[in-house]
Design a protein around this motif. Structure first.
Motif, PDB file in Angstrom:
ATOM      1  N   PHE A   1       0.823  -1.210   0.000  1.00  0.00           N
ATOM      2  CA  PHE A   1       0.000   0.000   0.000  1.00  0.00           C
ATOM      3  C   PHE A   1       0.860   1.264   0.000  1.00  0.00           C
ATOM      4  O   PHE A   1       0.634   2.182  -0.792  1.00  0.00           O
ATOM      5  N   TRP A   2       1.840   1.334   0.889  1.00  0.00           N
ATOM      6  CA  TRP A   2       2.645   2.547   0.999  1.00  0.00           C
ATOM      7  C   TRP A   2       3.501   2.770  -0.242  1.00  0.00           C
ATOM      8  O   TRP A   2       3.749   3.916  -0.624  1.00  0.00           O
ATOM      9  N   LEU A   3       3.937   1.693  -0.842  1.00  0.00           N
ATOM     10  CA  LEU A   3       4.703   1.818  -2.076  1.00  0.00           C
ATOM     11  C   LEU A   3       3.803   2.287  -3.219  1.00  0.00           C
ATOM     12  O   LEU A   3       4.199   3.126  -4.034  1.00  0.00           O
ATOM     13  N   LYS A   4       2.569   1.776  -3.262  1.00  0.00           N
ATOM     14  CA  LYS A   4       1.627   2.185  -4.311  1.00  0.00           C
ATOM     15  C   LYS A   4       1.291   3.667  -4.209  1.00  0.00           C
ATOM     16  O   LYS A   4       1.254   4.374  -5.225  1.00  0.00           O
ATOM     17  N   ILE A   5       1.051   4.155  -2.988  1.00  0.00           N
ATOM     18  CA  ILE A   5       0.702   5.566  -2.845  1.00  0.00           C
ATOM     19  C   ILE A   5       1.903   6.444  -3.174  1.00  0.00           C
ATOM     20  O   ILE A   5       1.768   7.521  -3.782  1.00  0.00           O
ATOM     21  N   ALA A   6       3.113   5.983  -2.831  1.00  0.00           N
ATOM     22  CA  ALA A   6       4.318   6.746  -3.159  1.00  0.00           C
ATOM     23  C   ALA A   6       4.513   6.833  -4.670  1.00  0.00           C
ATOM     24  O   ALA A   6       4.832   7.903  -5.213  1.00  0.00           O
ATOM     25  N   ILE A   7       4.315   5.716  -5.367  1.00  0.00           N
ATOM     26  CA  ILE A   7       4.453   5.710  -6.827  1.00  0.00           C
ATOM     27  C   ILE A   7       3.381   6.597  -7.466  1.00  0.00           C
ATOM     28  O   ILE A   7       3.653   7.331  -8.427  1.00  0.00           O
ATOM     29  N   SER A   8       2.168   6.551  -6.917  1.00  0.00           N
ATOM     30  CA  SER A   8       1.068   7.357  -7.462  1.00  0.00           C
ATOM     31  C   SER A   8       1.376   8.844  -7.375  1.00  0.00           C
ATOM     32  O   SER A   8       1.255   9.578  -8.369  1.00  0.00           O
ATOM     33  N   VAL A   9       1.776   9.309  -6.188  1.00  0.00           N
ATOM     34  CA  VAL A   9       2.001  10.749  -6.032  1.00  0.00           C
ATOM     35  C   VAL A   9       3.288  11.195  -6.723  1.00  0.00           C
ATOM     36  O   VAL A   9       3.382  12.337  -7.184  1.00  0.00           O
ATOM     37  N   LEU A  10       4.272  10.293  -6.801  1.00  0.00           N
ATOM     38  CA  LEU A  10       5.483  10.621  -7.553  1.00  0.00           C
ATOM     39  C   LEU A  10       5.138  10.826  -9.029  1.00  0.00           C
ATOM     40  O   LEU A  10       5.623  11.775  -9.664  1.00  0.00           O
ATOM     41  N   SER A  11       4.287   9.964  -9.573  1.00  0.00           N
ATOM     42  CA  SER A  11       3.867  10.093 -10.971  1.00  0.00           C
ATOM     43  C   SER A  11       3.113  11.402 -11.200  1.00  0.00           C
ATOM     44  O   SER A  11       3.342  12.112 -12.195  1.00  0.00           O
TER      45      SER A  11
END
Length: 209
Positions: A31-41
């Motif tokens: 979950f935390w990796l997914k949200i980090a990738i989302s906001v980085l994108s």
């Protein structure tokens, strides 16, 4: 000059909703990796389409101090809110636990790093530095603040967690007002990054024993 079309702004909000939906419902990855990738994108997209010199970021001592103090204030607001909400709503504690449960089984130092150096800064770069700034330029500062804050709250609806949506409303309004009044991303980034790292890792509101 606004510099970014209304259609482009709307498209980024739609994309943010798709990212948040995927974060909450795609079972692959952490979950935390997914949200980090989302906001980085999203932040990279904002950097790509924002007019040159459009981001308001000034390195000032008072901005650093404001960011640190405001993070502490926001943490206290959430601590008090957790005490009140769990007393008022029978489902309050279980929904707060469900938020924290998303991080179970994850190395908490990795979560700390992601929140402090990627998720917090990238969220502010997109939501306040890009979206709110452009909406304030296009529709006026008050209306732009409300529109950006509502968009931030709305993406959290995909969690179907009342407490998380309420938390997004409080925190989003807090950071939105900070950016509106200071017009400086530095203090808002420091506030968001420190607050999230402390409330989810260092001093969580609810601990799993």
């Amino acid at each position: 000059m606004v510099g970014v079309s209304g259609r482009a702004l709307f498209a980024t909000v739609i994309l943010a909703n798709l990212f948040w939906f995927a974060t909450f419902y795609l079972t692959c990855s952490n979950f935390w990796l997914k949200i980090a990738i989302s906001v980085l994108s999203l932040s990279l997209l904002a950097l790509r389409i924002m007019p040159s010199g459009g981001f308001r970021f000034r390195i000032e001592a008072r901005a650093v101090v404001l960011g640190i103090i405001s993070a502490a204030i926001l943490y206290f607001i959430f601590w008090a809110g957790q005490e009140i909400s769990t007393a008022l709503f029978p489902f309050g504690e279980s929904q707060i636990k469900a938020i924290y449960a998303r991080g179970l089984g994850t190395n908490m130092w990795m979560v700390f790093f992601l929140l402090l150096f990627i998720t917090g800064p990238c969220e502010e770069l997109f939501w306040r530095g890009f979206l709110q700034d452009r909406l304030m330029a296009r529709f006026g500062e008050l209306r732009g603040f409300f529109m950006a804050t509502l968009a931030y709250i709305f993406v959290h609806i995909w969690s179907f967690n009342f407490m998380l949506i309420g938390a997004a409303a409080v925190a989003g309004s807090f950071w939105g007002i900070m950016y509106w009044r200071t017009h400086n991303l530095l203090s808002v980034i420091i506030c968001h990054s420190l607050w999230s790292a402390f409330i989810f890792v260092i001093f969580p509101l609810i601990r799993f024993v």
